[in-house]
Motif scaffolding. Structure first.
Motif, PDB file in Angstrom:
ATOM      1  N   ALA A   1       7.280   8.190  10.127  1.00  0.00           N
ATOM      2  CA  ALA A   1       7.144   6.779  11.006  1.00  0.00           C
ATOM      3  C   ALA A   1       5.883   6.555  11.121  1.00  0.00           C
ATOM      4  CB  ALA A   1       7.992   6.833  12.107  1.00  0.00           C
ATOM      5  N   ALA A   2       5.072   7.484  11.471  1.00  0.00           N
ATOM      6  CA  ALA A   2       3.500   7.155  11.771  1.00  0.00           C
ATOM      7  C   ALA A   2       2.606   6.590  10.711  1.00  0.00           C
ATOM      8  CB  ALA A   2       2.966   8.554  12.398  1.00  0.00           C
ATOM      9  N   VAL A   3       3.080   7.375   9.481  1.00  0.00           N
ATOM     10  CA  VAL A   3       2.470   6.817   8.143  1.00  0.00           C
ATOM     11  C   VAL A   3       3.115   5.650   7.752  1.00  0.00           C
ATOM     12  CG1 VAL A   3       2.372   7.574   5.595  1.00  0.00           C
ATOM     13  CG2 VAL A   3       2.249   9.493   7.230  1.00  0.00           C
ATOM     14  N   ALA A   4       4.111   5.188   8.103  1.00  0.00           N
ATOM     15  CA  ALA A   4       4.729   3.895   7.817  1.00  0.00           C
ATOM     16  C   ALA A   4       4.136   2.816   8.443  1.00  0.00           C
ATOM     17  CB  ALA A   4       5.965   3.878   7.978  1.00  0.00           C
ATOM     18  N   LYS A   5       3.585   2.847   9.704  1.00  0.00           N
ATOM     19  CA  LYS A   5       3.059   1.935  10.397  1.00  0.00           C
ATOM     20  C   LYS A   5       2.089   2.450  11.425  1.00  0.00           C
ATOM     21  CE  LYS A   5       5.588  -0.341  13.340  1.00  0.00           C
ATOM     22  NZ  LYS A   5       6.825  -1.231  13.652  1.00  0.00           N
ATOM     23  N   GLY A   6       1.242   1.698  11.967  1.00  0.00           N
ATOM     24  CA  GLY A   6       0.247   2.025  13.015  1.00  0.00           C
ATOM     25  C   GLY A   6      -1.135   2.483  12.501  1.00  0.00           C
ATOM     26  N   PRO A   7      -1.818   2.985  13.292  1.00  0.00           N
ATOM     27  CA  PRO A   7      -3.374   3.203  12.997  1.00  0.00           C
ATOM     28  C   PRO A   7      -3.434   4.360  11.702  1.00  0.00           C
ATOM     29  CG  PRO A   7      -2.999   3.278  15.387  1.00  0.00           C
ATOM     30  CD  PRO A   7      -1.603   3.197  14.958  1.00  0.00           C
ATOM     31  N   ILE A   8      -2.530   5.267  11.676  1.00  0.00           N
ATOM     32  CA  ILE A   8      -2.778   6.373  10.760  1.00  0.00           C
ATOM     33  C   ILE A   8      -2.306   5.394   9.532  1.00  0.00           C
ATOM     34  CG2 ILE A   8      -1.422   8.237   9.641  1.00  0.00           C
ATOM     35  CD1 ILE A   8      -0.952   9.365  12.284  1.00  0.00           C
ATOM     36  N   ASN A   9      -1.265   4.515   9.518  1.00  0.00           N
ATOM     37  CA  ASN A   9      -0.914   3.958   8.268  1.00  0.00           C
ATOM     38  C   ASN A   9      -2.264   3.129   7.552  1.00  0.00           C
ATOM     39  OD1 ASN A   9       0.059   0.945   7.078  1.00  0.00           O
ATOM     40  ND2 ASN A   9       1.257   2.582   6.138  1.00  0.00           N
ATOM     41  N   TRP A  10      -2.877   2.248   8.758  1.00  0.00           N
ATOM     42  CA  TRP A  10      -4.183   1.629   8.246  1.00  0.00           C
ATOM     43  C   TRP A  10      -5.006   2.645   7.792  1.00  0.00           C
ATOM     44  CZ3 TRP A  10      -4.075  -0.696  14.101  1.00  0.00           C
ATOM     45  CH2 TRP A  10      -2.901  -1.421  14.147  1.00  0.00           C
ATOM     46  N   ILE A  11      -5.270   3.642   8.251  1.00  0.00           N
ATOM     47  CA  ILE A  11      -6.493   4.612   7.845  1.00  0.00           C
ATOM     48  C   ILE A  11      -6.279   4.864   6.400  1.00  0.00           C
ATOM     49  CG2 ILE A  11      -7.937   6.471   8.032  1.00  0.00           C
ATOM     50  CD1 ILE A  11      -7.494   5.922  11.262  1.00  0.00           C
ATOM     51  N   LEU A  12      -5.167   5.274   6.138  1.00  0.00           N
ATOM     52  CA  LEU A  12      -4.545   5.864   5.135  1.00  0.00           C
ATOM     53  C   LEU A  12      -4.509   4.879   3.742  1.00  0.00           C
ATOM     54  CD1 LEU A  12      -1.739   8.500   5.807  1.00  0.00           C
ATOM     55  CD2 LEU A  12      -4.179   9.168   5.209  1.00  0.00           C
ATOM     56  N   THR A  13      -4.152   3.677   4.212  1.00  0.00           N
ATOM     57  CA  THR A  13      -4.052   2.422   3.319  1.00  0.00           C
ATOM     58  C   THR A  13      -5.388   2.085   2.807  1.00  0.00           C
ATOM     59  OG1 THR A  13      -2.113   1.474   4.235  1.00  0.00           O
ATOM     60  CG2 THR A  13      -3.550   0.237   2.903  1.00  0.00           C
ATOM     61  N   PHE A  14      -6.513   2.036   3.661  1.00  0.00           N
ATOM     62  CA  PHE A  14      -7.933   1.816   3.273  1.00  0.00           C
ATOM     63  C   PHE A  14      -8.540   3.080   2.337  1.00  0.00           C
ATOM     64  CE2 PHE A  14     -12.425   1.592   3.921  1.00  0.00           C
ATOM     65  CZ  PHE A  14     -12.863   0.329   3.846  1.00  0.00           C
ATOM     66  N   ILE A  15      -8.019   4.180   2.675  1.00  0.00           N
ATOM     67  CA  ILE A  15      -8.735   5.309   2.027  1.00  0.00           C
ATOM     68  C   ILE A  15      -8.092   5.162   0.336  1.00  0.00           C
ATOM     69  CG2 ILE A  15      -8.871   7.665   1.750  1.00  0.00           C
ATOM     70  CD1 ILE A  15      -9.279   7.690   4.854  1.00  0.00           C
ATOM     71  N   LEU A  16      -6.873   5.016   0.522  1.00  0.00           N
ATOM     72  CA  LEU A  16      -6.123   5.169  -0.795  1.00  0.00           C
ATOM     73  C   LEU A  16      -6.376   3.837  -1.631  1.00  0.00           C
ATOM     74  CD1 LEU A  16      -2.520   6.576   0.261  1.00  0.00           C
ATOM     75  CD2 LEU A  16      -4.230   7.590  -1.153  1.00  0.00           C
ATOM     76  N   ILE A  17      -6.671   2.730  -1.030  1.00  0.00           N
ATOM     77  CA  ILE A  17      -6.799   1.497  -1.754  1.00  0.00           C
ATOM     78  C   ILE A  17      -8.322   1.873  -2.516  1.00  0.00           C
ATOM     79  CG2 ILE A  17      -7.629  -0.764  -1.789  1.00  0.00           C
ATOM     80  CD1 ILE A  17      -5.470  -1.277   0.362  1.00  0.00           C
ATOM     81  N   VAL A  18      -9.285   2.413  -1.731  1.00  0.00           N
ATOM     82  CA  VAL A  18     -10.539   2.523  -2.466  1.00  0.00           C
ATOM     83  C   VAL A  18     -10.510   3.874  -3.478  1.00  0.00           C
ATOM     84  CG1 VAL A  18     -12.894   3.406  -1.708  1.00  0.00           C
ATOM     85  CG2 VAL A  18     -11.849   1.920  -0.335  1.00  0.00           C
ATOM     86  N   PHE A  19      -9.749   4.907  -3.154  1.00  0.00           N
ATOM     87  CA  PHE A  19      -9.576   6.046  -4.144  1.00  0.00           C
ATOM     88  C   PHE A  19      -8.925   5.284  -5.426  1.00  0.00           C
ATOM     89  CE2 PHE A  19      -6.548   8.938  -5.777  1.00  0.00           C
ATOM     90  CZ  PHE A  19      -7.635   9.975  -6.418  1.00  0.00           C
ATOM     91  N   PHE A  20      -7.822   4.525  -5.584  1.00  0.00           N
ATOM     92  CA  PHE A  20      -7.103   4.319  -6.620  1.00  0.00           C
ATOM     93  C   PHE A  20      -7.918   3.258  -7.170  1.00  0.00           C
ATOM     94  CE2 PHE A  20      -3.233   6.062  -4.564  1.00  0.00           C
ATOM     95  CZ  PHE A  20      -2.893   7.110  -5.752  1.00  0.00           C
ATOM     96  N   SER A  21      -8.764   2.465  -6.650  1.00  0.00           N
ATOM     97  CA  SER A  21      -9.565   1.418  -7.165  1.00  0.00           C
ATOM     98  C   SER A  21     -10.650   2.101  -8.173  1.00  0.00           C
ATOM     99  CB  SER A  21     -10.585   0.713  -6.196  1.00  0.00           C
ATOM    100  OG  SER A  21      -9.528  -0.058  -5.419  1.00  0.00           O
ATOM    101  N   TYR A  22     -11.099   3.220  -7.780  1.00  0.00           N
ATOM    102  CA  TYR A  22     -12.247   4.118  -8.587  1.00  0.00           C
ATOM    103  C   TYR A  22     -11.380   4.551  -9.744  1.00  0.00           C
ATOM    104  CZ  TYR A  22     -16.555   3.222  -6.016  1.00  0.00           C
ATOM    105  OH  TYR A  22     -17.511   2.795  -5.347  1.00  0.00           O
TER     106      TYR A  22
END
Length: 421
Positions: A294-315
């Motif tokens: 539930a924490a990974v699906a929404k909320g601050p943890i989701n925001w941080i992980l989403t940002f990091i993963l988008i940058v990672f998968f872009s590279y």
């Protein structure tokens, strides 16, 4: 734009591809409304409301999961299998060599991806019916295990059909089939989300807030288009050479490197990666893991992980599809060179440096848009933002631009004006 659309339908082959793609999308949306036999729809809806971790899965399925239709699993098993195969190609030398064997090797990898998709879909279907939606199995004259078996087989068959439809669009239609199916599922939610936002608005302030959100969505769309069309052009000169009686080369051109070369792939990969805990939560019933999902699906943890993963998968994705070594070798073989840069190792290093620099702003932009709207929804609780957050907008705009670019190239080949003037 309207003239470009008319031009597209004047070309018989292009018209056939467009109509074929539209027919497949209609068929996909029809399947999203056909319920699986033996389930209680009301119990499914109640379960979804109590488990926000399944919201992303429902988004990518186009509300098919909420209806428990034959396409409930959506494209996520196919995307997950694709990510796993991409990672395995980078880790296993034999798979990497297979991917470089041309069309035959790609067919083999595609076959492996299909088998993996069926396996993932089977696990997800068992997880759905065996745990989360176990209370939604309707009473019937048949034994419960038979009803559950029929539901699981139907869900896996639906995923197989989605995979086939996506490949049909890619091969015989226009655009990337997987991306277009996601696009169709997200767009289909827009009328309902807009109606809910208007009906839930009470008072002048709420109406103004809804109007402001719609205007913000339009601005975000403009920003996404601007970044997507952005390029870094590396100048290239070709030396003169005599071939027979003809003088070749002596021209100047450029290598166009897109700021957002990975397009919507980082968004889709990041969303699929973050949906894995939600999928595992179907099998792991421990309270701590349910809280983690539930924490990974929404909320601050989701925001941080989403940002990091988008940058990672872009590279990551840019490194997979863009090879500076091959580009430098092609330039050398054709007598081309970058002004001020020596051929060989320095050219490779220069292209890598430029590519790394332009990928970063594109990745940061995607990450900020993706999490910005999620934060805004947490502050306003507006249903329109929930349905059309940054992830949804980025996917819709990216897929639309990618499809229009393919149509554009087809029109240019036949000497027609395209969409982009």
């Amino acid at each position: 734009m309207f003239s470009a659309i008319l031009n597209a339908f004047r070309v018989p082959d292009l018209r056939k591809r467009i109509l074929f793609t539209l027919a497949i999308l209609v068929l996909y949306r029809l399947g999203a409304h056909i319920p699986v036999p033996g389930v209680d729809a009301a119990a499914i809806q109640a379960t979804l409301e109590s488990l926000p971790a399944l919201g992303m899965l429902n988004l990518f399925s186009g509300d098919a999961l909420a209806r428990m239709s034959v396409f409930s699993l959506g494209v996520m098993p196919y995307i997950t299998a694709g990510i796993i195969m991409q990672l395995l190609q980078a880790a296993i030398p034999s798979l990497e060599a297979l991917s470089k064997e041309g069309e035959a090797g790609q067919r083999k990898i595609t076959q492996y991806t299909r088998y993996l998709t069926i396996g993932i879909a089977t696990i997800e279907a068992i997880g759905f019916i065996g745990t989360v939606f176990s209370g939604a199995v309707a009473m019937s004259v048949l034994p419960r295990w038979i009803t559950v078996g029929v539901i699981i087989i139907t869900l896996v068959a639906g995923t197989s059909l989605i995979m086939w439809l996506a490949e049909l669009i890619t091969q015989q239609g226009i655009g990337n089939g997987m991306s277009l199916l996601i696009f169709a599922g997200i767009v289909s939610r827009f009328p309902t989300a807009l109606a809910e936002a208007i009906m839930s608005s009470e008072g002048v302030w709420n109406y103004l807030l809804t109007a402001l959100i719609i205007a913000s969505i339009l601005l975000v769309i403009m920003g996404v288009i601007y970044i997507d069309r952005g390029q870094r052009r590396i100048p290239v000169n070709y030396a003169k050479r005599v071939v027979g009686r003809r003088v070749m080369g002596g021209q100047s051109t450029y290598i166009p490197l897109k700021v957002n070369g990975a397009n919507v792939v980082p968004i889709i990969f990041a969303s699929a990666f973050l949906s894995i805990p939600s999928q595992l939560a179907l099998l792991i019933k421990a309270e701590w893991f349910q809280n983690l999902a539930a924490a990974v699906a929404k909320g601050p943890i989701n925001w941080i992980l989403t940002f990091i993963l988008i940058v990672f998968f872009s590279y990551f994705y840019t490194a997979l599809v863009f090879n500076p070594i091959d580009l430098a070798d092609n330039l050398r073989q054709q007598g081309g060179f970058i002004p001020g840069v020596r051929p060989g190792g320095q050219t490779i290093k220069y292209i890598e440096t430029v590519m790394n620099r332009i990928v970063l702003p594109g990745a940061l932009f995607l990450g900020i848009i993706a999490i910005g709207t999620s934060i805004l929804f947490a502050l306003t609780n507006n249903p329109l933002i929930m349905q059309f957050g940054g992830t949804s907008i980025l996917i819709m705009v990216g897929v639309a631009l990618e499809t229009m670019t393919q149509i554009e190239s087809q029109l240019k080949m036949r000497h027609y004006d395209g969409f982009f003037k």
